[in-house]
Scaffold this active site. Sequence first.
Site, PDB file in Angstrom:
ATOM      1  CB  THR A 143      -0.897  -0.004   1.256  1.00 47.77           C
ATOM      2  OG1 THR A 143      -1.764  -1.136   1.170  1.00 47.77           O
ATOM      3  CG2 THR A 143      -1.729   1.263   1.370  1.00 47.77           C
ATOM      4  CD  GLU A 144       3.239   3.142  -3.927  1.00 43.80           C
ATOM      5  OE1 GLU A 144       2.847   4.147  -4.553  1.00 43.80           O
ATOM      6  OE2 GLU A 144       4.116   2.366  -4.336  1.00 43.80           O
ATOM      7  CD1 TRP A 173      -2.179   3.761   4.642  1.00 42.98           C
ATOM      8  CD2 TRP A 173      -2.250   4.121   6.854  1.00 42.98           C
ATOM      9  NE1 TRP A 173      -2.728   4.999   4.846  1.00 42.98           N
ATOM     10  CE2 TRP A 173      -2.789   5.247   6.202  1.00 42.98           C
ATOM     11  CE3 TRP A 173      -2.181   4.120   8.254  1.00 42.98           C
ATOM     12  CZ2 TRP A 173      -3.251   6.362   6.887  1.00 42.98           C
ATOM     13  CZ3 TRP A 173      -2.650   5.229   8.942  1.00 42.98           C
ATOM     14  CH2 TRP A 173      -3.180   6.339   8.255  1.00 42.98           C
ATOM     15  CB  ILE A 174       4.189  -0.668   6.359  1.00 47.08           C
ATOM     16  CG1 ILE A 174       4.065  -0.061   4.954  1.00 47.08           C
ATOM     17  CG2 ILE A 174       4.864  -2.038   6.325  1.00 47.08           C
ATOM     18  CD1 ILE A 174       3.118  -0.787   4.015  1.00 47.08           C
ATOM     19  CG  LEU A 257      -2.429  -8.552   0.205  1.00 40.96           C
ATOM     20  CD1 LEU A 257      -2.948  -7.523  -0.766  1.00 40.96           C
ATOM     21  CD2 LEU A 257      -2.394  -7.978   1.624  1.00 40.96           C
ATOM     22  NE  ARG A 286     -25.340  -1.559  35.351  1.00 42.06           N
ATOM     23  CZ  ARG A 286     -24.926  -0.515  36.040  1.00 42.06           C
ATOM     24  NH1 ARG A 286     -24.050  -0.677  37.025  1.00 42.06           N
ATOM     25  NH2 ARG A 286     -25.371   0.683  35.760  1.00 42.06           N
ATOM     26  CD  GLU A 381      -3.911  -8.152   5.421  1.00 44.72           C
ATOM     27  OE1 GLU A 381      -3.884  -8.843   4.393  1.00 44.72           O
ATOM     28  OE2 GLU A 381      -2.932  -7.955   6.147  1.00 44.72           O
ATOM     29  N   GLY A 382      -7.824  -5.472   2.204  1.00 48.43           N
ATOM     30  CA  GLY A 382      -9.014  -5.440   1.352  1.00 48.43           C
ATOM     31  C   GLY A 382     -10.187  -4.877   2.128  1.00 48.43           C
TER      32      GLY A 382
END
Lengths: 402, 262
Positions: A143-144, A173-174, A257, A286, A381-382
């Site tokens: 990804t870039e 985003w690595i 991927l 609760r 991852e998609g």
Amino acid sequence: MKTSNGVVAAPNPLDFLNLDALLSPDERLVRDTVRSFVNDRIKPNIGTWFDEGRFPRELIPEIADLGLFGMHLEGYGCAGASAVAYGLACLELEAGDSGIRSFVSVQGSLAMYAIYAFGSEEQKNEWLPRMASGKAVGCFGLTEWDFGSDPAGMRTTARRSGGDYVLNGGKAWITNGGIADVAVVWARTDPEDGHRSGAVRGFLVPRGTKGFRTNDIERKISLRASVTSELVFEDVRLPADAVLPNVSGLRGPLACLSEARYGIVWGSLGAARTCYETALEYAKTRIQFDKPIGAFQLTQEKLVNMMLELQKGQLVALHLGRMKDDGKITPQHVSFGKLNSVREALAICREARTILGASGITLEYPIIRHMNNLESVLTYEGTSEIHTLILGEALTGIAAYK
Amino acid sequence: MKIVVTVKLVPDTNADKRIDPASKRLVRTGVETVLNPFDEYAIEAALQLKDKAGEGTTVTVVTMAPESGKEVVRKALAMGCDDAVLLSDDGLAGSDVWGTAYALAAAIKKSGFDLVVCGTQSTDAITGELPGALAEFLGVPGLTYVRKVELNGTTLAAERETDNGYLKVSCPLPALISVTKSIGEARYPSLKGIMGAKKKTIAPLTLADLALDAPVGSVGAKTEVLALAQPPAREKGKVVHVADGAEGARAIVDFLKEKKLI
């Protein structure tokens, strides 16, 4: 399960359909082992790591001792486990935290798998044993900043210069980028005769190579216990043997991927399971209006819907795992699982949040952490949109994203 | 050097336990069977000794359990033990500590040993008597509640936990020890261990193989369970208020002293 007096035991709220019975003893042992590790080592501390925005590097040798890095690969110090065992491990890790599971996914399914599937024997021998034993960390750069769902448009280039390649560009985003000892980087090579653009090839870029630096992405509100970075390449000179010789074109990174996405089919359900279990326990204890909130019909419906989707998701994951072990899975099948698992897991976490009320938003409980983490898992991852279009194409024969 | 670890299969420690009023035994059906958690420390101790000793040292798991216990034994093999002996026989049902120790001793003698490592107790019956009885039947020194152990040739040096501290003791091999939690957290089975465990041997053994002189099982039991009762509900704790001042502090100190915590 029948008891001694022949009565069929009531369903277990934590495994309603007794899916446990579908696993082999080995698979259960893998599952139980990773679950104990997560309970002992991750769950007690993960709130703090998330809060501090810190990936616990000290866990790397312990995860390596368990044999989880590249566990589904054969040889080179890898365990050679089945796809189902790998999936179960992902589920249990992500029941702890998506960031920890991401680390293991990137190390094994992206970086190690790329070298394993497309590397030379020398590259495999150099990197895989060190990565399996946690002595080297890997990352995967596809990804870039400007090219996410559309990786074919990538601008990172690898130009021939004498016998070498010179890498220029950057990746974004690595996961593991800032702590990686080796980056698997996909870059466009020079155009061959008669072609407008060159083929995408994979390169191994060791940390410390001149011109290669990383910048960690700060101020994340998701996957905070995981390192996310930018990779920058400025005239990075690489020898010819840095290229992964056995693949050319986007087929290479997409195959990696698909491996990692398969882990997410299982993993995201782990996050959902933790949220469901937490909400169930909370609903039973609760007290409001003098009774447990689990006594209210609205809460019961929420719990039932969570349980239904969790069990269905796990059945799909197991089915896909068996298909993968039989060599009969396709990327479209993986898209089916990734789309369904993450979408439902996120819905389960959000529903759990409403049961916990204000408690659901603090790090004292796991809910908001898992919820925020899954926001990343939904698109990495998609994205869910792309997986929808992959399935749409599989149904109609028409690719809507082109 | 051959190390034998005795393990017991017990109902999942987190499950609610029920007792069958007729047989006065624990109901084991419908509850998941697991390795007795105390025995995991025994496995850890044995594997630590093996890690230190290196080549030529083996760890054999010996257990008395139904055939269905095989898969639980695999966990011990996945953790790193070399092989296992599974003593299974309908005639063993209802064995008390005496019968269990007697039969286990015969099985262990048959497989041979230099050192036997046990957990201190099981989480089901919790008698804590087996290690002592087993050492007696094996005719070797029995060092119980060991928190630290070292092997120097054929001598074993150990630290035994007591109520107030520990005793440093040593004995010649062959010997038996039971180890406490202080020996160190049990290791996780590794994936390679899990995959490799499939290839390891679990040797079956029956009563016929042991040719015991005395009867075991319910027939041979020396003890009889006369009555069973639910444990009493936990009493409410005593509250010490800040306002109690020095008197309150004294009450806390007395309480801790009584529990031997200070």
